[in-house]
Structures are given as C-alpha cells and as structure tokens.
Design a protein around this motif. Sequence first.
Motif, PDB file in Angstrom:
ATOM      1  N   SER A  38       0.827  -1.181   0.000  1.00 20.29           N
ATOM      2  CA  SER A  38       0.000   0.000   0.000  1.00 20.29           C
ATOM      3  C   SER A  38       0.880   1.256   0.000  1.00 20.29           C
ATOM      4  O   SER A  38       1.891   1.292   0.691  1.00 20.29           O
ATOM      5  N   GLY A  39       0.507   2.233  -0.822  1.00 18.55           N
ATOM      6  CA  GLY A  39       1.272   3.479  -0.874  1.00 18.55           C
ATOM      7  C   GLY A  39       2.439   3.438  -1.839  1.00 18.55           C
ATOM      8  O   GLY A  39       3.211   4.391  -1.923  1.00 18.55           O
ATOM      9  N   SER A  40       2.577   2.344  -2.602  1.00 19.87           N
ATOM     10  CA  SER A  40       3.738   2.230  -3.486  1.00 19.87           C
ATOM     11  C   SER A  40       3.537   2.913  -4.837  1.00 19.87           C
ATOM     12  O   SER A  40       4.461   2.976  -5.641  1.00 19.87           O
ATOM     13  N   GLY A  41       2.330   3.411  -5.107  1.00 24.55           N
ATOM     14  CA  GLY A  41       2.100   4.160  -6.336  1.00 24.55           C
ATOM     15  C   GLY A  41       1.305   3.410  -7.409  1.00 24.55           C
ATOM     16  O   GLY A  41       1.184   3.893  -8.531  1.00 24.55           O
ATOM     17  N   LYS A  42       0.727   2.280  -7.037  1.00 24.07           N
ATOM     18  CA  LYS A  42       0.003   1.464  -8.025  1.00 24.07           C
ATOM     19  C   LYS A  42      -1.208   2.206  -8.599  1.00 24.07           C
ATOM     20  O   LYS A  42      -1.401   2.254  -9.809  1.00 24.07           O
ATOM     21  N   SER A  43      -2.024   2.777  -7.713  1.00 29.50           N
ATOM     22  CA  SER A  43      -3.211   3.501  -8.191  1.00 29.50           C
ATOM     23  C   SER A  43      -2.798   4.721  -9.004  1.00 29.50           C
ATOM     24  O   SER A  43      -3.388   5.004 -10.053  1.00 29.50           O
ATOM     25  N   THR A  44      -1.794   5.412  -8.520  1.00 31.52           N
ATOM     26  CA  THR A  44      -1.335   6.611  -9.234  1.00 31.52           C
ATOM     27  C   THR A  44      -0.898   6.247 -10.650  1.00 31.52           C
ATOM     28  O   THR A  44      -1.205   6.962 -11.615  1.00 31.52           O
ATOM     29  N   PHE A  45      -0.219   5.121 -10.781  1.00 33.10           N
ATOM     30  CA  PHE A  45       0.256   4.684 -12.093  1.00 33.10           C
ATOM     31  C   PHE A  45      -0.926   4.449 -13.048  1.00 33.10           C
ATOM     32  O   PHE A  45      -0.924   4.937 -14.186  1.00 33.10           O
TER      33      PHE A  45
HETATM   34  P1  ADP Z   1      -1.114   2.463  -3.883  1.00 34.81           P
HETATM   35  O1  ADP Z   1      -2.252   2.448  -4.851  1.00 34.81           O
HETATM   36  O2  ADP Z   1       0.038   1.618  -4.294  1.00 34.81           O
HETATM   37  O3  ADP Z   1      -1.559   2.157  -2.483  1.00 34.81           O
HETATM   38  P2  ADP Z   1      -1.156   5.305  -4.362  1.00 34.81           P
HETATM   39  O4  ADP Z   1      -0.815   5.481  -5.787  1.00 34.81           O
HETATM   40  O5  ADP Z   1      -2.585   5.423  -3.987  1.00 34.81           O
HETATM   41  O6  ADP Z   1      -0.529   3.945  -3.830  1.00 34.81           O
HETATM   42  O7  ADP Z   1      -0.387   6.376  -3.496  1.00 34.81           O
HETATM   43  C1  ADP Z   1       1.022   6.515  -3.536  1.00 34.81           C
HETATM   44  C2  ADP Z   1       1.412   7.698  -2.659  1.00 34.81           C
HETATM   45  O8  ADP Z   1       0.923   8.889  -3.231  1.00 34.81           O
HETATM   46  C3  ADP Z   1       0.861   7.633  -1.258  1.00 34.81           C
HETATM   47  O9  ADP Z   1       1.837   8.133  -0.367  1.00 34.81           O
HETATM   48  C4  ADP Z   1      -0.321   8.586  -1.306  1.00 34.81           C
HETATM   49  O10 ADP Z   1      -0.596   9.138  -0.058  1.00 34.81           O
HETATM   50  C5  ADP Z   1       0.140   9.617  -2.311  1.00 34.81           C
HETATM   51  N1  ADP Z   1      -0.959  10.244  -3.049  1.00 34.81           N
HETATM   52  C6  ADP Z   1      -1.827   9.612  -3.855  1.00 34.81           C
HETATM   53  N2  ADP Z   1      -2.688  10.494  -4.410  1.00 34.81           N
HETATM   54  C7  ADP Z   1      -2.348  11.711  -3.931  1.00 34.81           C
HETATM   55  C8  ADP Z   1      -2.850  13.036  -4.134  1.00 34.81           C
HETATM   56  N3  ADP Z   1      -3.879  13.274  -4.950  1.00 34.81           N
HETATM   57  N4  ADP Z   1      -2.247  14.046  -3.475  1.00 34.81           N
HETATM   58  C9  ADP Z   1      -1.190  13.806  -2.657  1.00 34.81           C
HETATM   59  N5  ADP Z   1      -0.663  12.592  -2.435  1.00 34.81           N
HETATM   60  C10 ADP Z   1      -1.228  11.550  -3.044  1.00 34.81           C
END
Ligand code: ADP
Length: 253
Positions: A38-45
């Motif tokens: 969790s928090g590794s950037g998967k969703s962001t990617f």
């Molecule tokens: P995962 O899906 O692997 O759990 P995320 O991609 O959701 O990880 O999040 C990766 C990091 O980016 C986390 O530290 C999260 O808090 C941060 N993050 C995600 N979205 C935002 C945003 N819109 N603004 C600031 N930080 C964000």
Amino acid sequence: MSFVEMNHIRKQFGSLEVLKDVTLHMDAGEVVSIIGPSGSGKSTFLRCLCQLETINKGEIIVDGQTMVSTPAGSSKAVYAPASQVRAICRRMGMVFQHFNLFPHMTVLENILEAPRVVKGMKTDEIMPIAESLLKRVGLWSKKDAYPSQLSGGQKQRVAIARALAMNPDIMLFDEPTSALDPELTGEVLRTIKQLADENMTMIIVTHEMAFAKEVSDRVLFMAEGIVQEDGTPDQIFEHPENERTKSFLQSML
Ligand code: ADP
Ligand code: MG
C-alpha cells in the motif's frame, strides 16, 4: 511497438515523488497484474494512464498514438492536444475499488449514460449492448434496481459492465475486490477471468495473489514508486529474485 508504452513515468504530489521512473510495455491481449505494498504508487500509475492524473515526466503511447511525451533535454512532460488525449482515454475502461456507480441512476441507466453522453449514441442503439453486457455479468434481472439495493459484488459487476459499454480496447482495474466481503470476491474475479479468456487487454492492480497468478501473463511488483521486479507469474510467485518481492509475498501468506 507495443500496444501500450509507458516510458520513464515520473509523478510528484508536491515534494512527494510517488512514481520515480516507471516503465511498462504491453501488447494487445496481454493481462498484466501490478502487486505491491500500500502506498507504493500502483493507483497513481493506473490513474496516469487514463489521465485522471497528469505526469511530470515520461511518455505514454497507446496504439502508436502519443498522449504525452517529454522532449529531450526538457524537464516537463508535454501533452498532446486535448482532443487527442480524450480520444486515447476513451479506449480505456476503468474499474475502481469503490465501484463509483451513479447512485441516483438505476443499473440500466448507469450503463447507458456514458455511451449516450460521451459517444452521442441513441438509447435504442445502446440498449441491445447494455442488455447483453448485463446478461453477461448475470445482472439483467437487476436492471431497474438502484446501486444501494445491490451487494458489493453486484455493484462491481455493474461497474465492469458499465466500463465495457464504451467498448474499450483496454480495461484498468484498481483493486476491484478490495472493498468486498470475501464471499463476494469470487463472482467479480470470475467476471474478470472471463474477460481475460476473451483476450481483453487488462492491467489489474490486486492483492489477490492466487488470482494474479492464475489470470496474468505478466506480474509487476511495485514498491516505493519503482517496478522492483517484472516477470511471468511463475517467475514472480515461485522464483522471485528481488528481496523486496520475497518479503512482500511472505507478508501476503
Ligand atoms: P497504492 O495504490 O500503491 O496504495 P497510491 O498510488 O494510492 O498507492 O499512493 C502513492 C502515494 O501517493 C501515497 O503516499 C499517497 O498518499 C500519495 N498520493 C496519492 N494520491 C495523492 C494526491 N492526490 N495528493 C497527494 N498525495 C497523493
Ligand atoms: Mg491503490
């Protein structure tokens, strides 16, 4: 050239560098799972691919069409004209952890909405497609129900049908079963497996290791904004080389 090329993607939120240099190439018909803490950037990617987030640096090319690129020597990514970006994104369907159905619309209206609004299709054009999709996910009998009247598994199957109604070339799933009670995950995973069997191109972020192993052609292990390991399910799950992959998989047992 691969069907999807994401090259050296960097994404920052303020001073937080969430994606450090992520590259993914995939062919049409391929199923790629992304696993990692969790928090590794998967969703962001995933969100960068379908333009729910903009990237800071790197390049995204889908089916030979450039969505965004970073000119040599430049420190900033440059997006293609909005119409081209939109056209590329329309080829993608996204399914979220929390379904994101329109709560004030029935199941059927949820399916009809995007094809009508985005593609300008007439209701009688899209109706046969909606019917066949809802039958395919086993929810035609629920067409007049509202999301609040459905179980989590049913909501997610509607969300999948809704994404498919746009006739996407690639489906993106972000932890599609994480919000579900364990007894409801199976029905959703079976729906996704069926899509894989029909050769849908898919990227699936998931914590369901057994499922990832079964359905994927390739698995990426992501940690700290970097793809730490990328291989076949057999390589990643049976013979991981990276110590981080090993300890992550141990923690999932
Ligand atoms: P995962 O899906 O692997 O759990 P995320 O991609 O959701 O990880 O999040 C990766 C990091 O980016 C986390 O530290 C999260 O808090 C941060 N993050 C995600 N979205 C935002 C945003 N819109 N603004 C600031 N930080 C964000
Ligand atoms: Mg996530």
